[in-house]
Scaffold this motif. Structure first.
Motif, PDB file in Angstrom:
ATOM      1  N   ARG A 153      36.687 -13.766 -28.022  1.00 49.64           N
ATOM      2  CA  ARG A 153      36.949 -14.843 -28.969  1.00 49.64           C
ATOM      3  C   ARG A 153      36.859 -14.329 -30.408  1.00 49.64           C
ATOM      4  N   ALA A 166      33.468 -15.146 -32.316  1.00 47.51           N
ATOM      5  CA  ALA A 166      32.174 -14.851 -31.696  1.00 47.51           C
ATOM      6  C   ALA A 166      31.269 -14.011 -32.593  1.00 47.51           C
ATOM      7  N   ARG A 167      31.840 -13.008 -33.252  1.00 50.25           N
ATOM      8  CA  ARG A 167      31.019 -12.118 -34.086  1.00 50.25           C
ATOM      9  C   ARG A 167      30.419 -12.881 -35.274  1.00 50.25           C
ATOM     10  N   LEU A 193      29.778 -16.068 -35.370  1.00 51.86           N
ATOM     11  CA  LEU A 193      28.740 -16.966 -34.857  1.00 51.86           C
ATOM     12  C   LEU A 193      27.465 -16.195 -34.535  1.00 51.86           C
ATOM     13  N   ALA A 194      27.611 -14.961 -34.060  1.00 49.81           N
ATOM     14  CA  ALA A 194      26.446 -14.150 -33.700  1.00 49.81           C
ATOM     15  C   ALA A 194      25.695 -13.663 -34.939  1.00 49.81           C
ATOM     16  N   GLN A 195      26.276 -13.870 -36.106  1.00 45.02           N
ATOM     17  CA  GLN A 195      25.589 -13.504 -37.344  1.00 45.02           C
ATOM     18  C   GLN A 195      25.009 -14.734 -38.039  1.00 45.02           C
ATOM     19  N   GLY A 196      25.078 -15.861 -37.363  1.00 37.52           N
ATOM     20  CA  GLY A 196      24.582 -17.094 -37.973  1.00 37.52           C
ATOM     21  C   GLY A 196      25.494 -17.582 -39.084  1.00 37.52           C
ATOM     22  N   ARG A 197      26.770 -17.154 -39.050  1.00 35.64           N
ATOM     23  CA  ARG A 197      27.670 -17.507 -40.140  1.00 35.64           C
ATOM     24  C   ARG A 197      28.722 -18.538 -39.730  1.00 35.64           C
ATOM     25  N   TYR A 255      28.278 -25.572 -39.117  1.00 34.77           N
ATOM     26  CA  TYR A 255      28.073 -26.766 -38.303  1.00 34.77           C
ATOM     27  C   TYR A 255      27.952 -27.971 -39.240  1.00 34.77           C
ATOM     28  N   ASP A 302      25.697 -30.014 -39.939  1.00 36.97           N
ATOM     29  CA  ASP A 302      24.491 -30.072 -40.770  1.00 36.97           C
ATOM     30  C   ASP A 302      24.492 -29.027 -41.892  1.00 36.97           C
ATOM     31  N   ASP A 303      25.416 -28.063 -41.833  1.00 36.51           N
ATOM     32  CA  ASP A 303      25.478 -27.027 -42.863  1.00 36.51           C
ATOM     33  C   ASP A 303      26.361 -27.446 -44.038  1.00 36.51           C
ATOM     34  N   ARG A 346      17.129 -23.338 -45.050  1.00 40.22           N
ATOM     35  CA  ARG A 346      18.463 -23.925 -44.982  1.00 40.22           C
ATOM     36  C   ARG A 346      18.857 -24.654 -46.280  1.00 40.22           C
ATOM     37  N   GLY A 393      22.032 -19.991 -41.301  1.00 38.52           N
ATOM     38  CA  GLY A 393      22.095 -19.347 -39.990  1.00 38.52           C
ATOM     39  C   GLY A 393      20.899 -19.722 -39.123  1.00 38.52           C
ATOM     40  N   ILE A 414      18.349 -14.496 -39.573  1.00 34.46           N
ATOM     41  CA  ILE A 414      19.511 -13.897 -38.918  1.00 34.46           C
ATOM     42  C   ILE A 414      20.439 -13.222 -39.946  1.00 34.46           C
ATOM     43  N   SER A 463      21.376  -9.315 -39.807  1.00 34.00           N
ATOM     44  CA  SER A 463      22.793  -8.963 -39.684  1.00 34.00           C
ATOM     45  C   SER A 463      23.183  -7.969 -40.776  1.00 34.00           C
ATOM     46  N   GLN A 476      24.201  -7.864 -31.175  1.00 36.03           N
ATOM     47  CA  GLN A 476      25.321  -8.751 -31.512  1.00 36.03           C
ATOM     48  C   GLN A 476      26.603  -8.307 -30.805  1.00 36.03           C
ATOM     49  N   VAL A 503      28.813 -10.404 -27.986  1.00 41.65           N
ATOM     50  CA  VAL A 503      30.243 -10.687 -28.116  1.00 41.65           C
ATOM     51  C   VAL A 503      30.980 -10.174 -26.886  1.00 41.65           C
ATOM     52  N   THR A 550      22.360 -19.028 -30.785  1.00 39.35           N
ATOM     53  CA  THR A 550      22.452 -17.571 -30.834  1.00 39.35           C
ATOM     54  C   THR A 550      21.538 -16.888 -31.860  1.00 39.35           C
ATOM     55  N   PRO A 551      21.481 -17.357 -33.109  1.00 43.93           N
ATOM     56  CA  PRO A 551      20.571 -16.688 -34.043  1.00 43.93           C
ATOM     57  C   PRO A 551      19.127 -16.638 -33.530  1.00 43.93           C
TER      58      PRO A 551
END
Lengths: 77, 164
Positions: A26, A29-30, A32-36, A39, A41-42, B34, B41, B81, B85, B94, B98, B109-110
């Protein structure tokens, strides 16, 4: 037919059936895996306000009056 | 005096950067990161220490950001996170996540990555059971845990292979 392009190291997904039998990574995915990811609430919008629900403490009752005076007197931000 | 609005000045290091802020005493660490520092994140899921989405590192140990007040982190080193990163500390994890598709929406995930990194630091070669046990405080509501355990196990094995 092989859809893998050796020079660009990419799969050509536009050819027929090119997704069948393959793992497709996807693109987000990368991130999202960095918290970037972003959402709901953001998200911060100009002049954004928040809602707070006040639920009835009674299971079955008739609403006679809702007192909003105190809440309305609170500073907006 | 309104105790809700009473603020306390705190100075801490977040992702290697020194920050100084005046915060309400009841503001929790996750909301501080936040809302005050815009480090979104770190996610807030259950807000009572069950889901693990807000997991951050304080002075090297992972904690629930929602169960700690920002004022308690005064003078501490906090890593999120974003920091992990950027420093590429968890790059291997990470990539494995993926590759094995160990995330879908990415909300948990974080927190999962923070926990996984702490596990592998303390126990470089955990069994699958141990990985599952360690991650029991991190809820994933979409992918399921199989791929997550696969990813962490793969990283542990790869590291063990290199150090041999």
């Amino acid at each position: 037919m092989s859809e893998f392009d050796e020079t660009t190291k990419t799969l050509n997904f536009d050819s027929p059936n090119s997704y069948v039998g393959r793992s497709v990574t996807r693109p987000n995915a990368r991130r999202l895996a960095q918290g970037r990811g972003q959402y709901v609430d953001d998200i911060v919008l100009p002049r954004m306000v928040h809602v707070a629900y006040v639920r009835s403490p009674h299971a079955h009752a008739k609403i006679v009056d809702i007192k909003t005076k105190k809440a309305a007197a609170m500073p907006a931000r | 005096m309104n105790t809700l609005l009473e603020t306390v000045e705190i100075t801490l290091t977040v992702n290697g950067e020194r920050v100084k802020r005046s915060v309400p005493a009841r503001l929790n660490l996750a909301d501080f990161l936040r809302n005050e520092l815009e480090l979104t994140g770190t996610h807030v899921g259950c807000e009572h220490g069950v889901c693990g989405a807000c997991t951050v590192r304080v002075d090297g140990e992972i904690v629930r950001g929602c169960l700690m007040f920002a004022v308690q982190a005064d003078g501490c080193e906090v890593d999120t996170i974003e920091g992990l990163s950027d420093s590429r500390e968890i790059e291997e994890l990470q990539s494995a996540f993926v590759l094995t598709n160990a995330l879908q929406c990415g909300f948990c995930t974080p927190g999962v990555l923070m926990a996984a990194q702490a596990l592998l630091r303390d126990e470089p070669n955990p069994s699958r059971e141990r990985i599952r046990e360690y991650l029991s405080g991190n809820y994933c509501r979409c992918t399921g845990y199989q791929a997550i355990v696969d990813a962490i196990e793969a990283v542990a094995r790869a590291r063990a292979g290199r150090s041999r």
